[in-house]
Design an enzyme around this catalytic site. Structure first.
Site, mmCIF file in Angstrom:
data_model
loop_
_atom_site.group_PDB
_atom_site.id
_atom_site.type_symbol
_atom_site.label_atom_id
_atom_site.label_comp_id
_atom_site.label_asym_id
_atom_site.label_seq_id
_atom_site.Cartn_x
_atom_site.Cartn_y
_atom_site.Cartn_z
ATOM 1 N N HIS A 1 39.217 49.055 52.089
ATOM 2 C CA HIS A 1 39.499 48.770 50.674
ATOM 3 C C HIS A 1 39.075 49.939 49.789
ATOM 4 O O HIS A 1 39.858 50.451 49.001
ATOM 5 C CB HIS A 1 38.774 47.498 50.236
ATOM 6 C CG HIS A 1 39.489 46.242 50.611
ATOM 7 N ND1 HIS A 1 40.633 45.821 49.985
ATOM 8 C CD2 HIS A 1 39.221 45.308 51.552
ATOM 9 C CE1 HIS A 1 41.045 44.689 50.519
ATOM 10 N NE2 HIS A 1 40.209 44.352 51.475
ATOM 11 N N ASP B 1 43.980 37.040 53.581
ATOM 12 C CA ASP B 1 44.266 37.851 52.395
ATOM 13 C C ASP B 1 45.707 37.700 51.931
ATOM 14 O O ASP B 1 46.027 38.020 50.782
ATOM 15 C CB ASP B 1 44.005 39.329 52.700
ATOM 16 C CG ASP B 1 42.548 39.706 52.508
ATOM 17 O OD1 ASP B 1 41.796 38.913 51.920
ATOM 18 O OD2 ASP B 1 42.159 40.806 52.952
ATOM 19 N N GLN C 1 38.102 45.533 56.408
ATOM 20 C CA GLN C 1 37.345 45.372 55.173
ATOM 21 C C GLN C 1 36.973 46.722 54.579
ATOM 22 O O GLN C 1 37.100 46.948 53.372
ATOM 23 C CB GLN C 1 36.068 44.565 55.453
ATOM 24 C CG GLN C 1 35.174 44.368 54.240
ATOM 25 C CD GLN C 1 35.849 43.584 53.129
ATOM 26 O OE1 GLN C 1 36.779 42.818 53.383
ATOM 27 N NE2 GLN C 1 35.408 43.772 51.908
ATOM 28 N N HIS D 1 21.136 10.986 12.941
ATOM 29 C CA HIS D 1 21.748 10.373 14.110
ATOM 30 C C HIS D 1 21.354 8.895 14.195
ATOM 31 O O HIS D 1 22.195 8.007 14.413
ATOM 32 C CB HIS D 1 21.302 11.090 15.394
ATOM 33 C CG HIS D 1 22.037 12.360 15.674
ATOM 34 N ND1 HIS D 1 21.928 13.469 14.870
ATOM 35 C CD2 HIS D 1 22.877 12.712 16.687
ATOM 36 C CE1 HIS D 1 22.666 14.440 15.365
ATOM 37 N NE2 HIS D 1 23.262 14.003 16.471
ATOM 38 N N GLU E 1 31.326 37.075 50.166
ATOM 39 C CA GLU E 1 32.672 36.716 49.721
ATOM 40 C C GLU E 1 33.456 36.121 50.892
ATOM 41 O O GLU E 1 34.043 35.043 50.779
ATOM 42 C CB GLU E 1 33.374 37.970 49.197
ATOM 43 C CG GLU E 1 34.799 37.756 48.743
ATOM 44 C CD GLU E 1 35.471 39.056 48.363
ATOM 45 O OE1 GLU E 1 36.563 38.999 47.762
ATOM 46 O OE2 GLU E 1 34.947 40.150 48.674
ATOM 47 N N HIS E 2 33.481 36.827 52.013
ATOM 48 C CA HIS E 2 34.166 36.367 53.223
ATOM 49 C C HIS E 2 33.150 36.225 54.347
ATOM 50 O O HIS E 2 32.370 37.152 54.593
ATOM 51 C CB HIS E 2 35.237 37.370 53.673
ATOM 52 C CG HIS E 2 36.167 37.813 52.596
ATOM 53 N ND1 HIS E 2 36.037 39.020 51.937
ATOM 54 C CD2 HIS E 2 37.244 37.203 52.054
ATOM 55 C CE1 HIS E 2 37.000 39.149 51.045
ATOM 56 N NE2 HIS E 2 37.747 38.054 51.082
#
Length: 445
Positions: A272, A371, A269, A430, A337-338
């Site tokens: 990145h 991934d 991770q 209406h 996220e994960h």
């Protein structure tokens, strides 16, 4: 890699920063000053680019390609022959890997429900007509790297949904070329067109359309701070998938977890970029110390060690908690996220997780595998938005039209209630529109 208490982590690595705060840095603002000749905030710079592309189209894109990327491009569209040549030039193993990933992604998304329905009874019918979007734009990060997997993860769900036309934009390298692996992925996924454009100017081009780039209905895909802000600014002109921030992984592990695998997941991770977050939560101090050492041992084997060290120093850590219930509570609050569960028996904890983009169950279900080839899209909510947002799926490429087809019987029965509600809201027209129908029905009787 530091080891923290839950309280310490709550005020540091587990503290969420607002997206606006995360997007500002002295480095970005210095670059804006250099590029535009005046001290612009990132939002101001992005807004200027969008307005320029809206007004001047392809000429503005060429200008920003030179100014921001150092490219003197005349033609933006990648030709079909270039795509075919790129696909043919790939090593067979890589081509096979793209096909394997594409097949898994396609099969997974084909299982997602999304059909129209209509319910009929004695008072008529109601329902939903579900149709695919007409044209979608996919942003694929690039420039200094190649991400063919991100293209597959966005284009294939759109194709499964039935989108008529899918266009891809991706920033080229300094030589003006798009990496062959990305072009091959475009071929495998079924992209209609590929444009060598990146940054906010690419988002603006898809939102407003130019002589070369068609206007789309929705823009999906992750990008840098300029891309994210551009997506936010064009939302409403087009739809977007999400506002993606830095990527993040949260591991929950017990004393049975292999320290080397937990460390490997954290390092995967952190590589990145320096903004990525890699965090382990565990009730085991023994595991925490073992993972801490394993991280140091494995770092020496990795190409991006400097990036990883910076990421872990700023945003990474190991959090000690009293038990797995406390770990799940922290995870739900963080909404990662994960979320990877490296546990002897992970399934009981799955039901207790309310907020996560993806749950990776057990040591065999690594995020790294997900991934690329597991099947679900790796484009997932970041920055805590998993509290209310979902991973990219077929549903992102569908629109729903509600169907109203009640008959006279329903009109007579429901009309009085509707009139009362309209009058309560002060909307007399209406109420009158319904009264006239009810009066007409009575007269005809």
């Amino acid at each position: 890699m530091r080891i923290l208490s839950a309280e310490e982590a709550g005020s540091s690595i587990l503290r969420r920063r607002p997206l606006n705060e995360a997007m500002h840095s002295p480095e970005i603002e210095a670059r804006n000053r250099e590029m535009f000749g005046e001290p612009l905030t990132t939002e101001q710079a992005v807004a200027r680019i969008i307005d320029d592309v809206k007004e001047n189209g392809d000429d503005a894109i060429r200008r920003y390609a030179r100014l921001l990327d150092g490219n003197a491009l005349e033609a933006f569209e990648v030709t079909r022959s270039e795509i075919d040549e790129a696909a043919a030039s790939l090593p067979s193993g890589l081509r096979d890997a793209l096909e394997t990933a594409a097949g898994r992604i396609r099969t997974f998304h084909a299982r997602q429900p999304g059909g129209s329905w209509t319910h009929w009874d004695e008072e008529g019918g109601t329902g939903q007509i579900v149709r695919p979007l007409d044209r979608v734009g996919v942003y694929v990060p690039g420039g200094g790297a190649a991400y063919p997997s991100s293209l597959l993860m966005a284009v294939i769900p759109a194709r499964v949904a039935g989108v008529r036309e899918v266009v891809v934009v991706t920033p080229p390298g300094r030589d003006g070329a798009v990496p062959p692996a990305v072009l091959a992925a475009a071929s495998v996924a079924g992209s209609d067109k590929v444009y060598r454009i990146g940054g906010a100017q690419a988002i603006a081009a898809m939102a407003h359309g130019t002589a070369t780039v068609p206007r789309v209905d929705k823009i999906v895909g992750p990008g840098n701070v300029f891309v994210t802000l551009a997506k936010r600014l064009v939302y409403g002109i087009v739809d977007i998938d999400q506002l993606a921030g830095p990527t993040e992984t949260l591991l929950i592990a017990d004393e049975t977890a292999r320290p080397d695998l937990a460390a490997a997941d954290l390092l995967a991770q952190a590589e990145h970029d320096t903004m990525a977050s890699a965090i382990l939560i565990t009730p085991s101090s023994t595991l925490a110390l073992s993972v801490q050492q394993a991280v140091e041992d494995q770092l020496t084997e990795l190409d991006r060690a400097d990036t990883i060290r910076s990421s872990l120093a700023q945003h990474g850590g190991i959090v000690l908690v009293s038990d797995l219930a406390a770990a799940a509570e922290l995870a739900n609050s963080y909404a990662p996220e994960h979320l990877c569960l490296l546990l002897a028996d992970p399934w009981p904890l799955v039901d207790g997780i309310q907020n996560a983009g993806g749950i990776f169950v057990g040591e065999h279900s690594s995020e790294a595998l997900g991934d690329y080839v597991t099947g679900p899209s790796h484009i997932m909510p970041t920055g805590g938005s998993a509290r209310f947002h979902s991973p990219l799926s077929v549903r992102d490429f569908l629109k729903i039209t509600s169907l109203f087809a009640v008959n006279e019987k329903a009109e007579k029965r429901l009309g009085p209630a509707a009139i009362r509600l309209a009058e309560a809201e002060g909307l007399s027209a209406h109420a009158m529109a319904i009264r006239r129908r009810l009066s007409k029905d009575r007269n005809e009787d």
